[in-house]
Design a protein around this motif. Structure first.
Motif, PDB file in Angstrom:
ATOM      1  N   ALA A  18      33.398   8.399  17.201  1.00  0.00           N
ATOM      2  CA  ALA A  18      34.495   9.070  17.912  1.00  0.00           C
ATOM      3  C   ALA A  18      35.544   9.573  16.922  1.00  0.00           C
ATOM      4  O   ALA A  18      36.021  10.711  17.033  1.00  0.00           O
ATOM      5  CB  ALA A  18      35.131   8.122  18.918  1.00  0.00           C
ATOM      6  N   CYS A  19      35.876   8.737  15.917  1.00  0.00           N
ATOM      7  CA  CYS A  19      36.849   9.156  14.910  1.00  0.00           C
ATOM      8  C   CYS A  19      36.337  10.389  14.163  1.00  0.00           C
ATOM      9  O   CYS A  19      37.093  11.323  13.901  1.00  0.00           O
ATOM     10  CB  CYS A  19      37.117   8.038  13.901  1.00  0.00           C
ATOM     11  N   GLY A  20      35.052  10.370  13.829  1.00  0.00           N
ATOM     12  CA  GLY A  20      34.474  11.517  13.129  1.00  0.00           C
ATOM     13  C   GLY A  20      34.606  12.786  13.942  1.00  0.00           C
ATOM     14  O   GLY A  20      34.994  13.837  13.431  1.00  0.00           O
ATOM     15  N   LEU A  21      34.302  12.698  15.236  1.00  0.00           N
ATOM     16  CA  LEU A  21      34.393  13.889  16.089  1.00  0.00           C
ATOM     17  C   LEU A  21      35.840  14.356  16.237  1.00  0.00           C
ATOM     18  O   LEU A  21      36.105  15.560  16.223  1.00  0.00           O
ATOM     19  CB  LEU A  21      33.786  13.604  17.461  1.00  0.00           C
ATOM     20  N   LEU A  22      36.761  13.393  16.358  1.00  0.00           N
ATOM     21  CA  LEU A  22      38.173  13.770  16.447  1.00  0.00           C
ATOM     22  C   LEU A  22      38.613  14.480  15.172  1.00  0.00           C
ATOM     23  O   LEU A  22      39.316  15.494  15.217  1.00  0.00           O
ATOM     24  CB  LEU A  22      39.042  12.526  16.670  1.00  0.00           C
ATOM     25  N   PHE A  23      38.169  13.935  14.039  1.00  0.00           N
ATOM     26  CA  PHE A  23      38.479  14.536  12.740  1.00  0.00           C
ATOM     27  C   PHE A  23      38.003  15.990  12.706  1.00  0.00           C
ATOM     28  O   PHE A  23      38.661  16.867  12.162  1.00  0.00           O
ATOM     29  CB  PHE A  23      37.795  13.704  11.643  1.00  0.00           C
ATOM     30  N   LEU A  24      36.849  16.258  13.345  1.00  0.00           N
ATOM     31  CA  LEU A  24      36.314  17.617  13.337  1.00  0.00           C
ATOM     32  C   LEU A  24      37.088  18.548  14.270  1.00  0.00           C
ATOM     33  O   LEU A  24      37.126  19.754  14.049  1.00  0.00           O
ATOM     34  CB  LEU A  24      34.848  17.602  13.761  1.00  0.00           C
ATOM     35  N   HIS A  25      37.678  17.993  15.337  1.00  0.00           N
ATOM     36  CA  HIS A  25      38.224  18.880  16.360  1.00  0.00           C
ATOM     37  C   HIS A  25      39.735  19.005  16.396  1.00  0.00           C
ATOM     38  O   HIS A  25      40.246  20.075  16.719  1.00  0.00           O
ATOM     39  CB  HIS A  25      37.712  18.454  17.737  1.00  0.00           C
ATOM     40  N   LEU A  26      40.458  17.911  16.088  1.00  0.00           N
ATOM     41  CA  LEU A  26      41.914  17.960  16.209  1.00  0.00           C
ATOM     42  C   LEU A  26      42.565  19.089  15.397  1.00  0.00           C
ATOM     43  O   LEU A  26      43.407  19.809  15.919  1.00  0.00           O
ATOM     44  CB  LEU A  26      42.526  16.611  15.831  1.00  0.00           C
ATOM     45  N   PRO A  27      42.156  19.278  14.120  1.00  0.00           N
ATOM     46  CA  PRO A  27      42.824  20.320  13.338  1.00  0.00           C
ATOM     47  C   PRO A  27      42.727  21.697  13.980  1.00  0.00           C
ATOM     48  O   PRO A  27      43.674  22.481  13.926  1.00  0.00           O
ATOM     49  CB  PRO A  27      42.075  20.282  12.003  1.00  0.00           C
ATOM     50  N   ILE A  28      41.582  21.982  14.619  1.00  0.00           N
ATOM     51  CA  ILE A  28      41.415  23.302  15.216  1.00  0.00           C
ATOM     52  C   ILE A  28      42.372  23.471  16.396  1.00  0.00           C
ATOM     53  O   ILE A  28      42.972  24.529  16.583  1.00  0.00           O
ATOM     54  CB  ILE A  28      39.956  23.506  15.651  1.00  0.00           C
ATOM     55  N   LEU A  29      42.525  22.389  17.179  1.00  0.00           N
ATOM     56  CA  LEU A  29      43.413  22.465  18.335  1.00  0.00           C
ATOM     57  C   LEU A  29      44.860  22.715  17.902  1.00  0.00           C
ATOM     58  O   LEU A  29      45.631  23.361  18.604  1.00  0.00           O
ATOM     59  CB  LEU A  29      43.325  21.183  19.151  1.00  0.00           C
ATOM     60  N   LEU A  30      45.207  22.170  16.724  1.00  0.00           N
ATOM     61  CA  LEU A  30      46.562  22.334  16.211  1.00  0.00           C
ATOM     62  C   LEU A  30      46.980  23.791  16.100  1.00  0.00           C
ATOM     63  O   LEU A  30      48.104  24.160  16.403  1.00  0.00           O
ATOM     64  CB  LEU A  30      46.645  21.724  14.815  1.00  0.00           C
ATOM     65  N   ILE A  31      46.014  24.619  15.625  1.00  0.00           N
ATOM     66  CA  ILE A  31      46.286  26.042  15.453  1.00  0.00           C
ATOM     67  C   ILE A  31      46.823  26.633  16.753  1.00  0.00           C
ATOM     68  O   ILE A  31      47.755  27.430  16.761  1.00  0.00           O
ATOM     69  CB  ILE A  31      44.982  26.763  15.057  1.00  0.00           C
ATOM     70  N   PHE A  32      46.223  26.183  17.865  1.00  0.00           N
ATOM     71  CA  PHE A  32      46.617  26.719  19.158  1.00  0.00           C
ATOM     72  C   PHE A  32      48.085  26.383  19.443  1.00  0.00           C
ATOM     73  O   PHE A  32      48.816  27.210  19.965  1.00  0.00           O
ATOM     74  CB  PHE A  32      45.716  26.167  20.262  1.00  0.00           C
ATOM     75  N   VAL A  33      48.493  25.176  19.075  1.00  0.00           N
ATOM     76  CA  VAL A  33      49.890  24.797  19.301  1.00  0.00           C
ATOM     77  C   VAL A  33      50.805  25.641  18.422  1.00  0.00           C
ATOM     78  O   VAL A  33      51.824  26.174  18.876  1.00  0.00           O
ATOM     79  CB  VAL A  33      50.100  23.304  18.997  1.00  0.00           C
ATOM     80  N   PRO A 236      53.822  32.522  12.332  1.00  0.00           N
ATOM     81  CA  PRO A 236      53.228  32.400  13.668  1.00  0.00           C
ATOM     82  C   PRO A 236      52.253  33.530  13.984  1.00  0.00           C
ATOM     83  O   PRO A 236      51.277  33.320  14.705  1.00  0.00           O
ATOM     84  CB  PRO A 236      54.437  32.427  14.596  1.00  0.00           C
ATOM     85  N   VAL A 237      52.505  34.742  13.429  1.00  0.00           N
ATOM     86  CA  VAL A 237      51.580  35.850  13.676  1.00  0.00           C
ATOM     87  C   VAL A 237      50.200  35.496  13.126  1.00  0.00           C
ATOM     88  O   VAL A 237      49.173  35.729  13.770  1.00  0.00           O
ATOM     89  CB  VAL A 237      52.123  37.156  13.051  1.00  0.00           C
ATOM     90  N   THR A 238      50.195  34.897  11.912  1.00  0.00           N
ATOM     91  CA  THR A 238      48.916  34.466  11.337  1.00  0.00           C
ATOM     92  C   THR A 238      48.224  33.491  12.274  1.00  0.00           C
ATOM     93  O   THR A 238      47.005  33.563  12.473  1.00  0.00           O
ATOM     94  CB  THR A 238      49.162  33.771   9.983  1.00  0.00           C
ATOM     95  N   ASN A 239      49.001  32.568  12.873  1.00  0.00           N
ATOM     96  CA  ASN A 239      48.387  31.580  13.763  1.00  0.00           C
ATOM     97  C   ASN A 239      47.854  32.218  15.039  1.00  0.00           C
ATOM     98  O   ASN A 239      46.803  31.813  15.546  1.00  0.00           O
ATOM     99  CB  ASN A 239      49.391  30.485  14.110  1.00  0.00           C
ATOM    100  N   VAL A 240      48.567  33.237  15.543  1.00  0.00           N
ATOM    101  CA  VAL A 240      48.065  33.951  16.724  1.00  0.00           C
ATOM    102  C   VAL A 240      46.740  34.621  16.380  1.00  0.00           C
ATOM    103  O   VAL A 240      45.753  34.511  17.120  1.00  0.00           O
ATOM    104  CB  VAL A 240      49.095  35.005  17.209  1.00  0.00           C
ATOM    105  N   VAL A 241      46.715  35.309  15.217  1.00  0.00           N
ATOM    106  CA  VAL A 241      45.474  35.970  14.808  1.00  0.00           C
ATOM    107  C   VAL A 241      44.373  34.937  14.631  1.00  0.00           C
ATOM    108  O   VAL A 241      43.230  35.141  15.061  1.00  0.00           O
ATOM    109  CB  VAL A 241      45.690  36.777  13.507  1.00  0.00           C
ATOM    110  N   ALA A 242      44.712  33.795  14.017  1.00  0.00           N
ATOM    111  CA  ALA A 242      43.716  32.742  13.817  1.00  0.00           C
ATOM    112  C   ALA A 242      43.120  32.309  15.151  1.00  0.00           C
ATOM    113  O   ALA A 242      41.906  32.129  15.281  1.00  0.00           O
ATOM    114  CB  ALA A 242      44.357  31.550  13.116  1.00  0.00           C
ATOM    115  N   MET A 243      43.981  32.185  16.158  1.00  0.00           N
ATOM    116  CA  MET A 243      43.511  31.772  17.474  1.00  0.00           C
ATOM    117  C   MET A 243      42.557  32.819  18.060  1.00  0.00           C
ATOM    118  O   MET A 243      41.498  32.480  18.607  1.00  0.00           O
ATOM    119  CB  MET A 243      44.714  31.583  18.392  1.00  0.00           C
ATOM    120  N   VAL A 244      42.926  34.095  17.897  1.00  0.00           N
ATOM    121  CA  VAL A 244      42.072  35.164  18.413  1.00  0.00           C
ATOM    122  C   VAL A 244      40.721  35.156  17.693  1.00  0.00           C
ATOM    123  O   VAL A 244      39.660  35.254  18.325  1.00  0.00           O
ATOM    124  CB  VAL A 244      42.772  36.535  18.251  1.00  0.00           C
ATOM    125  N   VAL A 245      40.779  35.001  16.356  1.00  0.00           N
ATOM    126  CA  VAL A 245      39.530  34.970  15.585  1.00  0.00           C
ATOM    127  C   VAL A 245      38.624  33.843  16.079  1.00  0.00           C
ATOM    128  O   VAL A 245      37.423  34.016  16.272  1.00  0.00           O
ATOM    129  CB  VAL A 245      39.825  34.797  14.082  1.00  0.00           C
TER     130      VAL A 245
END
Lengths: 271, 316
Positions: A18-33, A236-245
Motif C-alpha cells: 500500500a505504501c508503495g502504491l501511495l508513493f506512486l500516486h500521491l505526487p501526481i495528485l499534488l499537481i492537481f492541487v 501555476p500556469v505550468t501546473n495547469v498545463v501539467a494537469m492538461v498534459v
C-alpha cells in the motif's frame, strides 16, 4: 496446518504494498492541487488559497496554444508513420521465419532500450553531418523512430493469437490477398493497432529528451514545460498545463488498456 | 446430364491487383521483402545510420584554440574521458544508477509480490492500472510534482515540521555528499526522483516473474518449517531474481542516460547525460559528447550480455 492460512496476505506485506502504491500516486495528485493555488511565486504548502483563475490565464497564453498545437501535429504524424512501419514489421516477423528475424526485433526495440539521449544526439549529429536544417519534420523523424516499438509490440502480440488458418480459409474461398487483408486480417488486428496507435500518440505527446535534440527553436508542450521549470514565469500556469498534459496522455492509456486487456499486454515503454 | 466440372485450378483474377495478389501467393518472399523494406529503411538507415554517424564523430577531435572540429581519426577524445573531472562524472552516474536500481528493487518487491499472489479479479485490474498509470503519465509532470514536494518551502518540509522532525531533515542536509541547501538541490533529491520515475519499470517484470511461481511452492516451504523470512530468501527471491535483473536493465539504463532529472532536481555536479548535453550544446564539442555517449552504450552492452546469461530476457 500452517498452509491453511496462506490465503490472506500478511499485514506487513499489505502495508508495504500500500505504501508503495501511495508513493506512486500521491505526487501526481499534488499537481492537481497546485494548479488551483493562489500563490504565484513559490511552492508554499499548504496553498494559501484556491482559485480557478490560472485556467483563464493559461487559456489566454498564445505560447501555450502554439506549443500544444505543435505537439498534437507532431504526435499525429509520428503515430501515423509508426502505425504503418510497426504493422508491416510485425506482420513480417510474426508470419514467417527468415534469416535476420531476431535482428529485426532487436532493431525495433533498440530506440527505447538505449537511453533517449543517445537517440537524440545520434539524430542531431546525423542532421549536422548531412546539413538537414531543424524543422517540424526532424521532430517527427525522431518521434516516429521510437513510436514504432509500441505499435509493433501490440500488433505482434495480436498476430500471435490470430490463427493462420483463417487467412488460408479466406484464400481457399477465393479471396485475393488484398480482400483477405481487408476483410480478415484487418478486423482481427484493428483493436491492437488502435491501442498501439494511442500509446504511440501518448509517448510522442510526452517525449522531451529526444525532442530537445531535434527541435531547433520550436517548442512542443513538454519542451515548453521544461523551459518553465528551469526559468519559471508563472508557476501555476505550468501546473495547469501539467494537469492538461496528464489528462491528454492518460485517457489514451486507459482506452488502450480496455482495448487489449484480454490477453495482450501493453508493453514497450521507456524514454 | 453431366455438368462441366469446375476447373481444378481457377484462372487468375486478372488485372493488376489480381496479378499482384497471385505473385504474393506464389512468391511469399517478394511480399516479405516489400513488407520489411519500409521499416528496415527507416530504422536501418535513419536510426542505425545516425548511431554510426555519432560513433564516427567520437573519433574526431576538437582543436582547442580555434574550437573547430578536426575530422581526422584519433583516440585523443577518448583520452579526454579519463581526465579526473570526466572520470568523476562517469563514476558518479554509475554509482547513482546502481543505488537507484537497488532501491527500486526493494520498493518494487512487496508491490509485485502482492499483485502476483494475492490480488484477484477487480483488485488485480486495479493493481495493474495502479502501476501502468504512473508508468505512462507524463515524465515532466512527475518531476514537476517532486519539485513541489522537495522544495525548501514545499510539502515535505511542512509535513516534517508538523511531526516535529525538522531536525532530522536538517541533520541529513548537513551531510557532505548527499546533503545540500534543500532536498530539491541535493543528490538525495535526485535519488528519490529517479527511484520514483523508474519504479514501475521494475515492478512489471518482477511481477511477471513472481506470477510464474506456483503458490504451493511457498506453502510447501512453510509446511517444511521455514519461517516467512527463510521462504523469501531461499524460495521466492531466487525465483524473482531474473525479473529483478530484467527490471534493472531499465532502471540502470534510464538513469545512465537521463539529464533532465539531475538538471531540475540536483546539484551542479554533472551526470553523464548533462555532460553530453553541455558538450554538444554550449561547449560545441561534439566529439567529446559522442565519446561520452559511448560510455553508457558499452556499459549497457556488458549489462545486457550478463542479463541474457542470467535468463533475464525470458522475464521481460
Amino acid at each position: 496446518m500452517r498452509s491453511d492460512r496462506g490465503q490472506s496476505a500478511p499485514l506487513g506485506l499489505k502495508v508495504a504494498a500500500a505504501c508503495g502504491l501511495l508513493f506512486l500516486h500521491l505526487p501526481i495528485l499534488l499537481i492537481f492541487v497546485y494548479a488551483f493555488t493562489t500563490e504565484e511565486k513559490s511552492f508554499v504548502w499548504p496553498p494559501p488559497g484556491l482559485t480557478t483563475q490560472w485556467f483563464a490565464v493559461t487559456w489566454n497564453r498564445p505560447d501555450v496554444w502554439q506549443a500544444l498545437s505543435l505537439s498534437v501535429r507532431v504526435a499525429t504524424f509520428s503515430t501515423a508513420i509508426a502505425l504503418v512501419l510497426g504493422t508491416l514489421c510485425s506482420a513480417a516477423v510474426s508470419r514467417t521465419k527468415f534469416f535476420g528475424r531476431e535482428t529485426i526485433s532487436l532493431l525495433v526495440i533498440l530506440p527505447i532500450a538505449l537511453p533517449g539521449i543517445i537517440t537524440g544526439i545520434a539524430l542531431r549529429s546525423a542532421f549536422a553531418l548531412t546539413d538537414i536544417p531543424f524543422s517540424f519534420w526532424t521532430i517527427v523523424l525522431g518521434h516516429a523512430t521510437f513510436c514504432v516499438v509500441v505499435v509493433y509490440n501490440n500488433a505482434v502480440a495480436r498476430f500471435r493469437r490470430t490463427s493462420g488458418s483463417m487467412i488460408e480459409a479466406s484464400m481457399d474461398l477465393g479471396a485475393d490477398g488484398f480482400q483477405t487483408f481487408r476483410h480478415v486480417v484487418l478486423p482481427n488486428i484493428a483493436t491492437a493497432l488502435l491501442a498501439g496507435g494511442m500509446l504511440a500518440f501518448a509517448l510522442s505527446f510526452d517525449e522531451v529528451i529526444v525532442t530537445t535534440f531535434t527541435a531547433g527553436q520550436q517548442q512542443t508542450l513538454p519542451i515548453w514545460m521544461l523551459e518553465e521549470l528551469i526559468r519559471p514565469r508563472q508557476r501555476p500556469v505550468t501546473n495547469v498545463v501539467a494537469m492538461v498534459v496528464m489528462l491528454v496522455t492518460l485517457l489514451p492509456i486507459l482506452a488502450a488498456y480496455y482495448l487489449t486487456r484480454d490477453g495482450d499486454q501493453i508493453a514497450g515503454s521507456g524514454k | 446430364m453431366p455438368r462441366a466440372a469446375a476447373p481444378a485450378i481457377l484462372p487468375g483474377s486478372g488485372g493488376l491487383r489480381g496479378a499482384l495478389s497471385d505473385l504474393f501467393w506464389r512468391k511469399p518472399k517478394v511480399l516479405l521483402l516489400l513488407m520489411l523494406l519500409p521499416p528496415l529503411l527507416w530504422l536501418g538507415v535513419v536510426y542505425i545510420g545516425s548511431l554510426f554517424a555519432l560513433l564516427a564523430q567520437s573519433f574526431f577531435s576538437i582543436d582547442e584554440y580555434s574550437g573547430l572540429i578536426n575530422r581526422e581519426f584519433t583516440l585523443k577524445t577518448y583520452g579526454d574521458l579519463f581526465q579526473a573531472a570526466n572520470l568523476d562524472i562517469i563514476l558518479r552516474t554509475v554509482t547513482m544508477a546502481a543505488l537507484v536500481t537497488l532501491a527500486s528493487a526493494i520498493v518494487a518487491l512487496p508491490i509485485a509480490y502482492y499483485a502476483a499472489r494475492y490480488a484477484r479479479g477487480r483488485w488485480k485490474a486495479l493493481f495493474y492500472l495502479g502501476i501502468m498509470l504512473p508508468l505512462w503519465s507524463s515524465y515532466l509532470v512527475k518531476i514537476c510534482a517532486w519539485k513541489l514536494i522537495l522544495a525548501k518551502e514545499g510539502i515535505l518540509t511542512w509535513l516534517l515540521g508538523k511531526l516535529h522532525l525538522q531536525w532530522l531533515l536538517d541533520a541529513w542536509l548537513s551531510l557532505p555528499v548527499v546533503g545540500g541547501n534543500s532536498l530539491s538541490v541535493s543528490f538525495t533529491g535526485t535519488f528519490i526522483v529517479f527511484v520514483y520515475v523508474w519504479l514501475p519499470f521494475m515492478i512489471l517484470p518482477v511481477q511477471a516473474a513472481l506470477e510464474r511461481v506456483p503458490g504451493n511452492l511457498v506453502e510447501a516451504s512453510s509446511d517444511l518449517g521455514a519461517s516467512p523470512g527463510q521462504t523469501f530468501r531461499n524460495v521466492l527471491f531466487p525465483l524473482a531474481l531474473p525479473g529483478i535483473v530484467a527490471g534493472s536493465i531499465f532502471t540502470f539504463s534510464l538513469t545512465l542516460g537521463d539529464y533532465i532529472i539531475p538538471q531540475i532536481i540536483g546539484t551542479s555536479r554533472l551526470f553523464i547525460g548533462q555532460a553530453v548535453y553541455a558538450q554538444q550544446g554550449t561547449a560545441g564539442n561534439i566529439p567529446l559528447a559522442a565519446a561520452f555517449t559511448v560510455v553508457p552504450i558499452i556499459i549497457m552492452g556488458f549489462y545486457l550480455w550478463g542479463a541474457k546469461r542470467m535468463g533475464a530476457f525470458d522475464a521481460l
